[in-house]
Design a protein around this motif. Structure first.
Motif, short mmCIF file in Angstrom:
data_model
loop_
_atom_site.label_atom_id
_atom_site.label_comp_id
_atom_site.label_asym_id
_atom_site.label_seq_id
_atom_site.Cartn_x
_atom_site.Cartn_y
_atom_site.Cartn_z
N TYR A 165 -28.52 -87.20 54.60
CA TYR A 165 -28.93 -85.88 54.15
C TYR A 165 -29.95 -85.87 53.01
N THR A 166 -30.39 -87.04 52.53
CA THR A 166 -31.26 -87.06 51.35
C THR A 166 -32.74 -87.23 51.69
N CYS A 167 -33.14 -86.85 52.90
CA CYS A 167 -34.55 -87.03 53.29
C CYS A 167 -35.49 -86.22 52.40
N GLY A 168 -35.11 -84.99 52.05
CA GLY A 168 -35.98 -84.16 51.22
C GLY A 168 -36.16 -84.77 49.84
N ALA A 169 -35.08 -85.25 49.26
CA ALA A 169 -35.16 -85.89 47.95
C ALA A 169 -36.03 -87.13 47.99
N VAL A 170 -35.85 -87.95 49.00
CA VAL A 170 -36.64 -89.18 49.11
C VAL A 170 -38.11 -88.86 49.36
N ALA A 171 -38.36 -87.87 50.22
CA ALA A 171 -39.75 -87.47 50.46
C ALA A 171 -40.41 -87.04 49.15
N GLY A 172 -39.70 -86.24 48.35
CA GLY A 172 -40.25 -85.80 47.08
C GLY A 172 -40.50 -86.94 46.12
N ALA A 202 -31.70 -80.23 44.26
CA ALA A 202 -32.59 -79.53 45.20
C ALA A 202 -31.86 -78.97 46.41
N THR A 203 -30.63 -79.42 46.66
CA THR A 203 -29.99 -79.16 47.94
C THR A 203 -29.55 -77.71 48.13
N ASN A 204 -29.53 -77.31 49.39
CA ASN A 204 -28.95 -76.05 49.81
C ASN A 204 -27.67 -76.32 50.62
N HIS A 205 -27.16 -77.54 50.50
CA HIS A 205 -25.86 -77.96 51.07
C HIS A 205 -25.79 -77.92 52.61
N PRO A 206 -26.13 -79.05 53.25
CA PRO A 206 -26.58 -80.31 52.68
C PRO A 206 -28.10 -80.47 52.71
N ALA A 207 -28.80 -79.53 53.36
CA ALA A 207 -30.24 -79.68 53.53
C ALA A 207 -30.99 -79.19 52.30
N CYS A 208 -32.22 -79.64 52.15
CA CYS A 208 -33.15 -79.10 51.16
C CYS A 208 -34.09 -78.15 51.88
N ARG A 216 -37.61 -78.06 42.64
CA ARG A 216 -37.19 -79.34 42.05
C ARG A 216 -38.37 -80.28 41.87
N LEU A 217 -39.30 -80.27 42.82
CA LEU A 217 -40.49 -81.11 42.73
C LEU A 217 -41.36 -80.67 41.55
N ARG A 218 -41.48 -79.35 41.37
CA ARG A 218 -42.26 -78.83 40.24
C ARG A 218 -41.63 -79.24 38.92
N GLU A 219 -40.34 -79.20 38.84
CA GLU A 219 -39.67 -79.64 37.62
C GLU A 219 -39.90 -81.13 37.38
N GLU A 220 -39.92 -81.91 38.45
CA GLU A 220 -40.12 -83.35 38.33
C GLU A 220 -41.50 -83.68 37.78
N VAL A 221 -42.53 -83.11 38.34
CA VAL A 221 -43.88 -83.46 37.90
C VAL A 221 -44.19 -82.83 36.55
N SER A 265 -33.63 -69.79 44.20
CA SER A 265 -34.77 -70.70 44.21
C SER A 265 -36.09 -69.95 44.26
N THR A 266 -36.13 -68.86 45.03
CA THR A 266 -37.35 -68.06 45.11
C THR A 266 -37.69 -67.45 43.75
N ALA A 267 -36.69 -66.94 43.04
CA ALA A 267 -36.91 -66.40 41.71
C ALA A 267 -37.36 -67.49 40.74
#
Length: 372
Positions: A165-172, A202-208, A216-221, A265-267
């Motif tokens: 389930y961590t594909c989105g995290a790894v992609a980021g 980042a998750t929406n349980h279990p997907a991102c 989450r990516l914006r916070e990271e960079v 997340s949208t807000a």
């Protein structure tokens, strides 16, 4: 796969069994077990060259994901004679010619521990691929590639997701390298902690879903000194659907709380200045933006590559003339894949267009990250 003009061709292990006894004798039991490994549906093929007397001189095992523009040499064996070496070179040359005619962008070569890349491969353009940070145990292989179609690029670092389930995290975390941010470091447990930690936030349980992943990516960079100064909006979202996404299989409470998380997340995206575009992105626009200083996290349906429907995140980082280069965090190692398959993975525009969609409506989710 036609077998590049050789007299004995077909899917392994079925065709392997036809020549199994004699190839086990020349390969040895351990190496032969690797050749026998079930690799369907990843287009396995075996080609054999023989002497006039019927003795095997060389054998070549290949595989490659459907809907991708690359084939991988899994292994090459040849007799330790001049005739064996000539037969091996002939097999490789025929493969290169066939894949070029088929429109593929690359032929890769996976080299197992204790096996060497033959010297003639260097003359045919095979060059080392960047070693991965982590690859679910397949780091033991060395990877080489020769490009049949030129797609100018610098390799991104590669890491294979360690969960379902961590594909989105790894992609980021792979993508942020293009921004000058350290995502993975090749530090084993430390990298896995990063993978799980990013996913939890980042998750929406279990997907991102796209907007939560972008936040989450914006916070990271933005957490790196100077990370905000290069431009006002280093992360953007393109999602041609309003309302919650990736919730097709949920209802009642299971739907409601996930939808509320997506609204949050949208807000948060608005507060962080993450633009959300609702127009559908074409493959032409995707290519243009990749060549204009962006990388793209793509929400895809895995079905074209694996034959099974599933939502998944990959990274597109280069493109030219309708050929895209991707990093796919998923390695199907039980079927003989390794990081060599999924790093710098070329996919043609028509196939990528089939992948980058999800749900009955086929909506398209992309998270853009501007390079440093």
């Amino acid at each position: 796969m036609s077998g590049f003009g050789t007299p004995a061709v077909g899917e392994a292990p079925a065709v392997f069994e036809e020549f199994g006894a004699e190839l086990v004798e020349v390969l040895g039991e351990e190496r032969a077990a690797w050749w026998r490994k079930p690799r369907s549906p990843y287009r396995p093929a075996l080609a054999v060259r023989r002497s006039e007397g019927g003795e095997p001189l060389a054998a070549l095992l290949t595989s490659g994901r459907p809907a991708t523009a690359a084939v991988k040499i899994v292994d090459l064996w040849c007799a330790a004679t001049a005739a064996g070496l000539a037969a091996a070179e002939s097999l490789v040359d025929a493969l290169l010619e066939e894949r070029a005619l088929a429109g593929d962008a690359a032929v890769k070569w996976e080299v197992a521990p204790g096996v060497s890349l033959p010297p003639f491969a260097i003359a045919r353009g095979f060059a080392p691929m960047r070693a991965p940070w982590g690859a679910k145990g397949t780091e033991r292989f060395a990877g080489f590639v020769t490009w049949l179609r030129e797609v100018p690029h610098e390799e991104l670092g590669y890491y294979a997701q360690t969960t379902l389930y961590t594909c989105g995290a790894v992609a980021g975390l792979m993508a942020v390298e293009a921004r000058g941010v350290v995502g993975f470091a090749g530090s084993g447990a430390g990298d896995r902690d990063r993978e799980i930690g990013f996913w939890r936030e980042a998750t929406n349980h279990p997907a991102c879903e796209p907007i939560g992943l972008a936040v989450r990516l914006r916070e990271e960079v933005g957490s790196v000194a100077g990370g905000d100064a290069a431009d006002d909006a280093p992360v953007e979202v393109a999602l041609d659907r309003t309302g919650p996404v990736l919730l097709e299989d949920y209802q009642g409470f299971e739907f409601d709380y996930r939808a509320e998380l997506q609204a949050h997340s949208t807000a948060r995206a608005e507060a962080l200045g993450v633009p959300i575009a609702r127009e559908r992105v074409s493959m032409e626009e995707l290519e243009a933006r990749l060549n204009d200083g962006w990388v793209a996290l793509l929400l895809v349906d895995e079905e074209p590559m694996h034959g099974v429907t599933g939502a998944h995140w990959i990274v597109a980082h280069a493109a030219r003339d309708g050929m895209f280069l991707l990093e796919d965090p998923w390695v199907e190692d039980p079927a003989g894949e390794s990081w060599v398959d999924t790093h710098d993975m070329p996919v043609a525009a028509a196939d990528l267009d089939r992948m980058v969609r999800w749900g009955a409506d086929g909506y398209r989710g992309i998270v853009w990250l501007r390079r440093a």
